[in-house]
Design a protein around this motif. Structure first.
Motif, PDB file in Angstrom:
ATOM      1  N   LEU A   6       0.828  -1.198   0.000  1.00 36.21           N
ATOM      2  CA  LEU A   6       0.000   0.000   0.000  1.00 36.21           C
ATOM      3  C   LEU A   6       0.867   1.254   0.000  1.00 36.21           C
ATOM      4  CD1 LEU A   6      -2.948   0.910   0.067  1.00 36.21           C
ATOM      5  CD2 LEU A   6      -2.775   0.981   2.551  1.00 36.21           C
ATOM      6  N   SER A   7       0.706   2.079  -1.012  1.00 38.58           N
ATOM      7  CA  SER A   7       1.423   3.355  -1.184  1.00 38.58           C
ATOM      8  C   SER A   7       2.931   3.195  -1.372  1.00 38.58           C
ATOM      9  CB  SER A   7       1.142   4.294  -0.014  1.00 38.58           C
ATOM     10  OG  SER A   7      -0.234   4.573   0.052  1.00 38.58           O
ATOM     11  N   LYS A   8       3.398   2.001  -1.664  1.00 38.93           N
ATOM     12  CA  LYS A   8       4.827   1.799  -1.940  1.00 38.93           C
ATOM     13  C   LYS A   8       5.096   2.098  -3.409  1.00 38.93           C
ATOM     14  CE  LYS A   8       6.016  -0.040   2.071  1.00 38.93           C
ATOM     15  NZ  LYS A   8       6.758   0.685   3.042  1.00 38.93           N
ATOM     16  N   ALA A   9       6.234   2.711  -3.664  1.00 37.12           N
ATOM     17  CA  ALA A   9       6.663   2.987  -5.036  1.00 37.12           C
ATOM     18  C   ALA A   9       7.597   1.863  -5.469  1.00 37.12           C
ATOM     19  CB  ALA A   9       7.380   4.329  -5.104  1.00 37.12           C
ATOM     20  N   ARG A  30      -2.681  -4.338  -5.139  1.00 36.72           N
ATOM     21  CA  ARG A  30      -2.343  -4.336  -3.711  1.00 36.72           C
ATOM     22  C   ARG A  30      -1.957  -2.949  -3.215  1.00 36.72           C
ATOM     23  NH1 ARG A  30       0.640 -10.134  -2.717  1.00 36.72           N
ATOM     24  NH2 ARG A  30      -0.636 -11.307  -4.177  1.00 36.72           N
ATOM     25  N   GLY A  31      -2.207  -1.923  -4.043  1.00 38.39           N
ATOM     26  CA  GLY A  31      -2.029  -0.546  -3.603  1.00 38.39           C
ATOM     27  C   GLY A  31      -0.699   0.103  -3.928  1.00 38.39           C
ATOM     28  N   ALA A  32       0.160  -0.566  -4.674  1.00 41.42           N
ATOM     29  CA  ALA A  32       1.471   0.000  -5.006  1.00 41.42           C
ATOM     30  C   ALA A  32       1.365   0.978  -6.172  1.00 41.42           C
ATOM     31  CB  ALA A  32       2.459  -1.108  -5.367  1.00 41.42           C
ATOM     32  N   ASN A  33       2.288   1.911  -6.192  1.00 42.78           N
ATOM     33  CA  ASN A  33       2.476   2.806  -7.329  1.00 42.78           C
ATOM     34  C   ASN A  33       3.636   2.227  -8.124  1.00 42.78           C
ATOM     35  OD1 ASN A  33       0.548   4.772  -6.328  1.00 42.78           O
ATOM     36  ND2 ASN A  33       2.092   5.237  -4.795  1.00 42.78           N
ATOM     37  N   VAL A  34       3.384   1.854  -9.370  1.00 42.05           N
ATOM     38  CA  VAL A  34       4.355   1.090 -10.142  1.00 42.05           C
ATOM     39  C   VAL A  34       4.828   1.873 -11.365  1.00 42.05           C
ATOM     40  CG1 VAL A  34       4.757  -1.064 -11.409  1.00 42.05           C
ATOM     41  CG2 VAL A  34       3.256  -1.054  -9.404  1.00 42.05           C
ATOM     42  N   VAL A  35       6.137   1.833 -11.584  1.00 39.87           N
ATOM     43  CA  VAL A  35       6.735   2.362 -12.808  1.00 39.87           C
ATOM     44  C   VAL A  35       7.434   1.196 -13.486  1.00 39.87           C
ATOM     45  CG1 VAL A  35       8.490   3.912 -13.763  1.00 39.87           C
ATOM     46  CG2 VAL A  35       7.072   4.672 -11.838  1.00 39.87           C
TER      47      VAL A  35
END
Length: 129
Positions: A6-9, A30-35
């Motif tokens: 959650l909120s992990k980049a 699952r709430g991640a910020n993905v690049v």
């Protein structure tokens, strides 16, 4: 592991076979910020963004060596994986996605004291190291 991302980049460094779409979809669910980036673009985004973790296509081998050195210098935990890959059937991809995320969880530091405080814990109970 539901809230672990959650909120992990998270940075996914794509190579020739890694099924990046499957990893990205699961991390985002699952709430991640993905690049998602190739090696060259990964260097560029590291100059502008902070990442909590990274997944590197193990097929990149020497091509990603300098990038791994950069991750270490910036204290970005990372794992190298050979699966999921694009040629696998769905069930195998799903298994390898789960295995990759389990490995990533193991290397991303969890700030339990801060998490507890944000969830209403007692600030006096935080141990200052």
């Amino acid at each position: 592991m539901a809230n672990t991302f959650l909120s992990k980049a998270i940075l996914i460094v794509k190579g020739p076979r890694l099924a990046t779409g499957e990893l990205q979809s699961e991390l985002e669910s699952r709430g991640a910020n993905v690049v998602v980036a190739d090696v060259e673009f990964a260097f560029s985004v590291l100059n502008h963004l902070h990442f909590d973790g990274a997944i590197i296509d193990g097929e990149l081998q020497n091509e990603a060596f300098d990038l791994c050195t950069e991750f270490q210098a910036l204290y970005v935990p990372y794992i190298s994986v050979t699966g999921p890959h694009r040629l696998q059937k769905f069930a195998s991809q799903a298994r390898d996605v789960e295995n990759a995320l389990n490995r990533l969880v193991e290397v991303i530091p969890r700030h339990k004291d801060i998490d507890d405080l944000l969830l209403g814990g007692d600030p006096a109970s935080i141990d200052s190291h």
